[in-house]
Design a protein around this motif. Structure first.
Motif, PDB file in Angstrom:
ATOM      1  N   SER A  25     -62.430 -44.700 -12.938  1.00 53.47           N
ATOM      2  CA  SER A  25     -63.185 -44.444 -14.176  1.00 53.47           C
ATOM      3  C   SER A  25     -62.551 -45.119 -15.391  1.00 53.47           C
ATOM      4  O   SER A  25     -63.220 -45.295 -16.413  1.00 53.47           O
ATOM      5  N   VAL A  26     -61.293 -45.522 -15.272  1.00 56.34           N
ATOM      6  CA  VAL A  26     -60.622 -46.183 -16.399  1.00 56.34           C
ATOM      7  C   VAL A  26     -60.512 -47.703 -16.215  1.00 56.34           C
ATOM      8  O   VAL A  26     -59.946 -48.379 -17.062  1.00 56.34           O
ATOM      9  N   PHE A  27     -61.064 -48.221 -15.128  1.00 60.55           N
ATOM     10  CA  PHE A  27     -61.056 -49.668 -14.915  1.00 60.55           C
ATOM     11  C   PHE A  27     -61.962 -50.327 -15.948  1.00 60.55           C
ATOM     12  O   PHE A  27     -62.853 -49.706 -16.513  1.00 60.55           O
ATOM     13  N   LEU A  28     -61.748 -51.610 -16.142  1.00 60.26           N
ATOM     14  CA  LEU A  28     -62.581 -52.382 -17.054  1.00 60.26           C
ATOM     15  C   LEU A  28     -64.041 -52.339 -16.612  1.00 60.26           C
ATOM     16  O   LEU A  28     -64.337 -52.373 -15.422  1.00 60.26           O
ATOM     17  N   GLU A  29     -64.939 -52.287 -17.572  1.00 57.88           N
ATOM     18  CA  GLU A  29     -66.377 -52.279 -17.292  1.00 57.88           C
ATOM     19  C   GLU A  29     -66.786 -53.496 -16.457  1.00 57.88           C
ATOM     20  O   GLU A  29     -67.702 -53.423 -15.637  1.00 57.88           O
ATOM     21  N   LEU A  86     -53.601 -56.625 -10.576  1.00 59.52           N
ATOM     22  CA  LEU A  86     -54.385 -57.043 -11.737  1.00 59.52           C
ATOM     23  C   LEU A  86     -54.115 -56.197 -12.983  1.00 59.52           C
ATOM     24  O   LEU A  86     -54.676 -56.447 -14.037  1.00 59.52           O
ATOM     25  N   GLY A  87     -53.255 -55.173 -12.825  1.00 60.42           N
ATOM     26  CA  GLY A  87     -52.895 -54.330 -13.958  1.00 60.42           C
ATOM     27  C   GLY A  87     -53.880 -53.212 -14.265  1.00 60.42           C
ATOM     28  O   GLY A  87     -53.797 -52.582 -15.309  1.00 60.42           O
ATOM     29  N   PHE A  88     -54.807 -52.927 -13.339  1.00 68.24           N
ATOM     30  CA  PHE A  88     -55.766 -51.848 -13.561  1.00 68.24           C
ATOM     31  C   PHE A  88     -55.153 -50.480 -13.274  1.00 68.24           C
ATOM     32  O   PHE A  88     -55.612 -49.471 -13.792  1.00 68.24           O
ATOM     33  N   ILE A  89     -54.141 -50.464 -12.398  1.00 66.43           N
ATOM     34  CA  ILE A  89     -53.441 -49.228 -12.035  1.00 66.43           C
ATOM     35  C   ILE A  89     -51.955 -49.495 -12.199  1.00 66.43           C
ATOM     36  O   ILE A  89     -51.456 -50.532 -11.760  1.00 66.43           O
ATOM     37  N   LYS A  90     -51.258 -48.574 -12.797  1.00 66.54           N
ATOM     38  CA  LYS A  90     -49.810 -48.691 -12.946  1.00 66.54           C
ATOM     39  C   LYS A  90     -49.121 -47.990 -11.779  1.00 66.54           C
ATOM     40  O   LYS A  90     -49.687 -47.075 -11.164  1.00 66.54           O
TER      41      LYS A  90
END
Length: 116
Positions: A25-29, A86-90
């Motif tokens: 839900s917090v990934f880029l649109e 890709l930096g979407f999840i730490k």
């Protein structure tokens, strides 16, 4: 036939599916039709295949559906690692999810080995 709602692997994979929806839900649109869609579909596939397999008339057939569920788990792991790249999840968010996924894979594999 097995009652899928009583299976711990189904319960945990269903809860894991919710985790994936929250994480994505917090990934880029822009990823709406990319990794978000892939991760969500693969996560839904795990409990769905367990449920469908439980309805089969033979343990051999059930085992085949469990193999598909395990395959979806590995697909999820790969996609989570790519999302991390890709930096979407730490890492601090990724590690607990990977541990849950590993537990589901182990439980499913062990359960499959009991089917004869």
């Amino acid at each position: 036939m097995h009652r899928f709602k009583d299976l711990e692997i189904w319960k945990q994979s269903r809860a894991f599916c919710k985790d994936i929806y929250e994480i994505t839900s917090v990934f880029l649109e822009a990823e709406k039709f990319g990794l978000i869609s892939q991760l969500r579909r693969a996560s839904v596939s795990v409990p769905s295949n367990i449920a469908e397999g439980a309805s089969q008339n033979s343990n051999k057939d059930f085992g085949r559906f469990l193999e598909i569920a395990i395959g979806s788990c590995y697909e999820i792991e790969t996609q989570l690692l790519i999302a991390n790249d890709l930096g979407f999840i730490k890492g601090e968010s990724l590690n607990p999810v990977l541990l849950k996924l590993e537990a589901i894979i182990k439980m499913t594999s062990k359960f499959k080995s009991t089917l004869k």
